[in-house]
Design a protein around this motif. Structure first.
Motif, mmCIF file in Angstrom:
data_model
loop_
_atom_site.group_PDB
_atom_site.id
_atom_site.type_symbol
_atom_site.label_atom_id
_atom_site.label_comp_id
_atom_site.label_asym_id
_atom_site.label_seq_id
_atom_site.Cartn_x
_atom_site.Cartn_y
_atom_site.Cartn_z
ATOM 1 N N ALA A 1 4.016 5.730 -5.596
ATOM 2 C CA ALA A 1 3.918 5.769 -7.059
ATOM 3 C C ALA A 1 2.868 6.769 -7.516
ATOM 4 O O ALA A 1 3.065 7.498 -8.502
ATOM 5 C CB ALA A 1 3.594 4.375 -7.596
ATOM 6 N N TYR A 2 1.746 6.826 -6.813
ATOM 7 C CA TYR A 2 0.691 7.786 -7.147
ATOM 8 C C TYR A 2 1.206 9.212 -7.037
ATOM 9 O O TYR A 2 0.973 10.046 -7.917
ATOM 10 C CB TYR A 2 -0.498 7.574 -6.220
ATOM 11 N N ALA B 1 0.824 -1.207 0.000
ATOM 12 C CA ALA B 1 0.000 0.000 0.000
ATOM 13 C C ALA B 1 0.860 1.259 0.000
ATOM 14 O O ALA B 1 0.542 2.240 -0.682
ATOM 15 C CB ALA B 1 -0.928 -0.012 1.221
ATOM 16 N N GLN B 2 1.968 1.242 0.748
ATOM 17 C CA GLN B 2 2.860 2.407 0.779
ATOM 18 C C GLN B 2 3.516 2.610 -0.579
ATOM 19 O O GLN B 2 3.683 3.752 -1.038
ATOM 20 C CB GLN B 2 3.925 2.217 1.858
ATOM 21 N N ALA B 3 3.874 1.522 -1.249
ATOM 22 C CA ALA B 3 4.460 1.631 -2.591
ATOM 23 C C ALA B 3 3.461 2.232 -3.574
ATOM 24 O O ALA B 3 3.820 3.049 -4.435
ATOM 25 C CB ALA B 3 4.921 0.251 -3.074
ATOM 26 N N ASN B 4 2.188 1.846 -3.450
ATOM 27 C CA ASN B 4 1.133 2.428 -4.276
ATOM 28 C C ASN B 4 1.014 3.931 -4.022
ATOM 29 O O ASN B 4 0.879 4.734 -4.947
ATOM 30 C CB ASN B 4 -0.204 1.748 -3.954
ATOM 31 N N ASN C 1 6.359 19.334 -20.307
ATOM 32 C CA ASN C 1 7.207 18.461 -21.132
ATOM 33 C C ASN C 1 7.610 17.183 -20.388
ATOM 34 O O ASN C 1 8.737 16.701 -20.505
ATOM 35 C CB ASN C 1 8.468 19.207 -21.588
ATOM 36 N N CYS C 2 6.661 16.639 -19.653
ATOM 37 C CA CYS C 2 6.914 15.403 -18.917
ATOM 38 C C CYS C 2 7.327 14.291 -19.877
ATOM 39 O O CYS C 2 6.756 14.140 -20.960
ATOM 40 C CB CYS C 2 5.662 15.003 -18.153
ATOM 41 N N ILE C 3 8.298 13.488 -19.446
ATOM 42 C CA ILE C 3 8.834 12.438 -20.314
ATOM 43 C C ILE C 3 8.373 11.046 -19.880
ATOM 44 O O ILE C 3 8.018 10.201 -20.695
ATOM 45 C CB ILE C 3 10.377 12.501 -20.344
ATOM 46 N N SER C 4 8.366 10.775 -18.583
ATOM 47 C CA SER C 4 7.990 9.443 -18.110
ATOM 48 C C SER C 4 7.056 9.554 -16.910
ATOM 49 O O SER C 4 7.044 10.553 -16.193
ATOM 50 C CB SER C 4 9.230 8.634 -17.719
ATOM 51 N N ASN C 5 6.266 8.493 -16.687
ATOM 52 C CA ASN C 5 5.286 8.468 -15.599
ATOM 53 C C ASN C 5 4.402 9.710 -15.611
ATOM 54 O O ASN C 5 4.169 10.356 -14.582
ATOM 55 C CB ASN C 5 5.992 8.351 -14.237
#
Length: 201
Positions: free
Chosen positions: A33-34, A27-30, A45-49
């Motif tokens: 990542a969020y 849950a903490q990893a989620n 100009n976001c490239i990833s995620n």
């Protein structure tokens, strides 16, 4: 269970969530990542995620019963917004939901009674409660103050708490929020556009 508009009676259901199968680490990893996705999505100009896919986070952010608005023509975002009303949720048991248990958004004539709700909200990063009534609404513009339109009564609500920080608030404030290992039984917010008696508990 998702409820949109139209009168409904939800009677005698038992809804079991997946919290026992979601570790605090998962849950903490989620949560982390969020936050990364949200911050990156706001970066020019976001490239990833750069985009947020709800499927990535659904496992730890699942509701028991959610009541919300809907567009009269779902495919048209400009069509009239329909307000859910005359919703009765009675004699149900909801437990181990990773996120919310009963969440109501912009609802009128609502009854939540004779329910047992426990073990919820422990894996979400949205700081939820056992019973949440948010943005209560005066659907029919009734200004009669002699009666109540929302009832929350005779419910048993316990062991509902946040064990993960509130991700959106952390992004807004620019720092981490502590998890809240305390009971989060029920929450209601003021009604919109109404002078009728709003709620009785």
């Amino acid at each position: 269970m998702l409820i949109r508009v139209l009168p409904r009676l939800i009677l005698g259901f038992e809804i079991a969530g997946d919290t026992p199968n979601i570790s605090l680490t998962q849950a903490q990893a989620n949560h982390d990542a969020y936050k990364t996705h949200v911050v990156n999505a706001k970066t020019p100009n976001c490239i990833s995620n750069c985009s947020i896919t709800w499927d990535d986070y659904a496992k730890s952010n699942t509701n028991g019963v959610q009541i919300t608005t809907a567009r009269s023509v779902p495919s048209n975002p400009n069509s009239p917004l329909l307000i859910p009303h005359h919703i009765n949720i009675r004699n149900n048991k909801i437990y181990d939901m990773p996120e919310a248990r009963i969440a109501s958004l912009s609802t009128d004539y609502l009854t939540v009674e004779n329910k047992m709700i426990y073990g919820t909200s422990k894996r979400t990063f949205f700081a939820t409660s056992g019973i949440s009534l948010l943005k209560l609404t005066n659907w029919d513009s009734n200004i009669d103050t002699s009666f109540y339109k929302k009832y929350v009564r005779n419910n048993t609500v316990y062991d509902n708490r946040s064990e993960i920080g509130w991700a959106d608030k952390e992004i807004e404030k620019g720092h981490s929020t502590p998890s809240c290992p305390m009971e989060t039984g029920s929450l209601s917010t003021p009604m919109n556009n109404t002078t009728s008696r709003p709620i009785t508990v």
